[in-house]
Structures are given as structure tokens and as C-alpha cells.
Design a protein around this motif. Sequence first.
Motif, mmCIF file in Angstrom:
data_model
loop_
_atom_site.group_PDB
_atom_site.id
_atom_site.type_symbol
_atom_site.label_atom_id
_atom_site.label_comp_id
_atom_site.label_asym_id
_atom_site.label_seq_id
_atom_site.Cartn_x
_atom_site.Cartn_y
_atom_site.Cartn_z
ATOM 1 N N TYR A 47 -24.009 -12.289 19.577
ATOM 2 C CA TYR A 47 -24.759 -13.090 18.605
ATOM 3 C C TYR A 47 -24.287 -12.819 17.175
ATOM 4 N N LEU A 48 -24.207 -11.542 16.818
ATOM 5 C CA LEU A 48 -23.847 -11.197 15.443
ATOM 6 C C LEU A 48 -22.423 -11.621 15.090
ATOM 7 N N CYS A 49 -21.501 -11.496 16.030
ATOM 8 C CA CYS A 49 -20.112 -11.877 15.735
ATOM 9 C C CYS A 49 -19.954 -13.392 15.610
ATOM 10 N N GLY A 50 -20.985 -14.137 15.965
ATOM 11 C CA GLY A 50 -21.013 -15.572 15.696
ATOM 12 C C GLY A 50 -21.510 -15.875 14.290
ATOM 13 N N ARG A 51 -22.077 -14.857 13.629
ATOM 14 C CA ARG A 51 -22.654 -15.037 12.290
ATOM 15 C C ARG A 51 -21.891 -14.301 11.191
ATOM 16 N N ILE A 52 -21.237 -13.209 11.532
ATOM 17 C CA ILE A 52 -20.562 -12.372 10.526
ATOM 18 C C ILE A 52 -19.105 -12.157 10.926
ATOM 19 N N ASN A 53 -18.321 -11.597 10.022
ATOM 20 C CA ASN A 53 -16.922 -11.315 10.280
ATOM 21 C C ASN A 53 -16.791 -10.022 11.089
ATOM 22 N N CYS A 54 -16.300 -10.133 12.297
ATOM 23 C CA CYS A 54 -16.142 -8.972 13.176
ATOM 24 C C CYS A 54 -14.675 -8.594 13.361
ATOM 25 N N ALA A 55 -13.819 -8.948 12.423
ATOM 26 C CA ALA A 55 -12.380 -8.680 12.548
ATOM 27 C C ALA A 55 -12.081 -7.195 12.725
ATOM 28 N N ASP A 56 -12.851 -6.322 12.096
ATOM 29 C CA ASP A 56 -12.572 -4.886 12.175
ATOM 30 C C ASP A 56 -12.795 -4.301 13.565
ATOM 31 N N ILE A 57 -13.570 -4.981 14.420
ATOM 32 C CA ILE A 57 -13.809 -4.466 15.773
ATOM 33 C C ILE A 57 -13.036 -5.256 16.825
ATOM 34 N N GLN A 58 -12.136 -6.114 16.384
ATOM 35 C CA GLN A 58 -11.235 -6.831 17.288
ATOM 36 C C GLN A 58 -9.990 -5.975 17.516
ATOM 37 N N PRO A 59 -9.216 -6.241 18.598
ATOM 38 C CA PRO A 59 -7.988 -5.467 18.823
ATOM 39 C C PRO A 59 -7.112 -5.452 17.570
ATOM 40 N N GLY A 60 -6.668 -4.259 17.201
ATOM 41 C CA GLY A 60 -5.864 -4.081 15.997
ATOM 42 C C GLY A 60 -6.684 -3.795 14.754
ATOM 43 N N ASP A 65 -11.098 1.018 18.031
ATOM 44 C CA ASP A 65 -11.173 2.215 18.876
ATOM 45 C C ASP A 65 -12.253 3.148 18.372
ATOM 46 N N PRO A 66 -13.035 3.738 19.234
ATOM 47 C CA PRO A 66 -13.026 3.554 20.676
ATOM 48 C C PRO A 66 -13.602 2.194 21.059
ATOM 49 N N ASP A 67 -13.004 1.616 22.061
ATOM 50 C CA ASP A 67 -13.358 0.276 22.523
ATOM 51 C C ASP A 67 -14.570 0.340 23.445
ATOM 52 N N THR A 68 -15.754 0.511 22.837
ATOM 53 C CA THR A 68 -17.001 0.551 23.606
ATOM 54 C C THR A 68 -17.988 -0.442 23.009
ATOM 55 N N VAL A 69 -18.859 -0.924 23.846
ATOM 56 C CA VAL A 69 -19.889 -1.860 23.390
ATOM 57 C C VAL A 69 -20.751 -1.200 22.325
ATOM 58 N N ARG A 70 -21.146 0.041 22.536
ATOM 59 C CA ARG A 70 -22.038 0.739 21.597
ATOM 60 C C ARG A 70 -21.389 0.892 20.221
ATOM 61 N N ASN A 71 -20.131 1.299 20.166
ATOM 62 C CA ASN A 71 -19.457 1.453 18.875
ATOM 63 C C ASN A 71 -19.266 0.116 18.182
ATOM 64 N N HIS A 72 -18.841 -0.894 18.926
ATOM 65 C CA HIS A 72 -18.648 -2.211 18.320
ATOM 66 C C HIS A 72 -19.980 -2.789 17.853
ATOM 67 N N ALA A 73 -21.017 -2.620 18.665
ATOM 68 C CA ALA A 73 -22.338 -3.130 18.281
ATOM 69 C C ALA A 73 -22.844 -2.420 17.025
ATOM 70 N N SER A 74 -22.649 -1.113 16.936
ATOM 71 C CA SER A 74 -23.100 -0.375 15.741
ATOM 72 C C SER A 74 -22.446 -0.927 14.495
ATOM 73 N N TYR A 75 -21.156 -1.195 14.563
ATOM 74 C CA TYR A 75 -20.452 -1.726 13.400
ATOM 75 C C TYR A 75 -20.988 -3.116 13.039
ATOM 76 N N ALA A 76 -21.140 -3.980 14.041
ATOM 77 C CA ALA A 76 -21.647 -5.334 13.788
ATOM 78 C C ALA A 76 -23.088 -5.298 13.269
ATOM 79 N N ILE A 77 -23.899 -4.422 13.831
ATOM 80 C CA ILE A 77 -25.292 -4.292 13.383
ATOM 81 C C ILE A 77 -25.326 -3.858 11.922
ATOM 82 N N ASP A 78 -24.469 -2.907 11.554
ATOM 83 C CA ASP A 78 -24.452 -2.463 10.163
ATOM 84 C C ASP A 78 -23.928 -3.556 9.234
#
Length: 107
Positions: A47-60, A65-78
Motif C-alpha cells: 500500500y505505502l509503495c503505491g503512495r510514496i517513493n520506495c526506490a531505496d528498498i528496491q534492488p540496488g 539489504d537485508p531483503d526482508t519484509v520487516r526491514n523494507h516495511a520499516s523503511y516505507a513506514i518511516d
Amino acid sequence: MAKLTFSLCSLGFFFCFIMCSSYVHGKTWCVAQTQAPEPKLQEVLDYLCGRINCADIQPGGSCFDPDTVRNHASYAIDMNFRTNDECDGSYAAIAVTDPSYGACVYP
């Protein structure tokens, strides 16, 4: 005994001062709760990556890294917290410790 009580009070005051000064100066982040279930975090992440820029948690990206749902979600939530001032207590929590790590820097 009085010396010990004074020392404990001083320590408590110092700890409170540090915690409160971090909060007052805007040094807070909103991250995924440790007990939040991964399916919920994946839903939030999508949901959040449809609203905000999530480029930093995409490959590259710097926070891929680490490529986990929890880490990516924390970044997007913040990032959502920074952008929209939202921190949903059903899956996220305010943190006063900087969650940045390695090349991944939380704003």
C-alpha cells in the motif's frame, strides 16, 4: 542510603532528559513493530509503495539489504511518517533510536 537514592534519582533524571530531548528535537522514527505479522507488513508495504517513493528498498537501493519484509516495511513506514505524519499503532511504533544501518540512512 541517601547517597544511593540521590544517585538513582540522578540516573533516572538523566535517562528521562536524554529520552525527552530526543523526542522534543524531532529525533523520532516510525518503524514496524517487532510483533507485527509479516503478512500485515507486506500489505502495508504494498500500500505505502503505491503512495510514496520506495526506490531505496528496491534492488540496488541503499536500503534493499537485508531483503526482508520487516526491514523494507520499516523503511516505507518511516518514509510515510515523514511525508504524511502517520504512524499507525496497529503495526508500527515510534522509535527514539535511529534505525539506520550501513549505507541505509533513515531520514
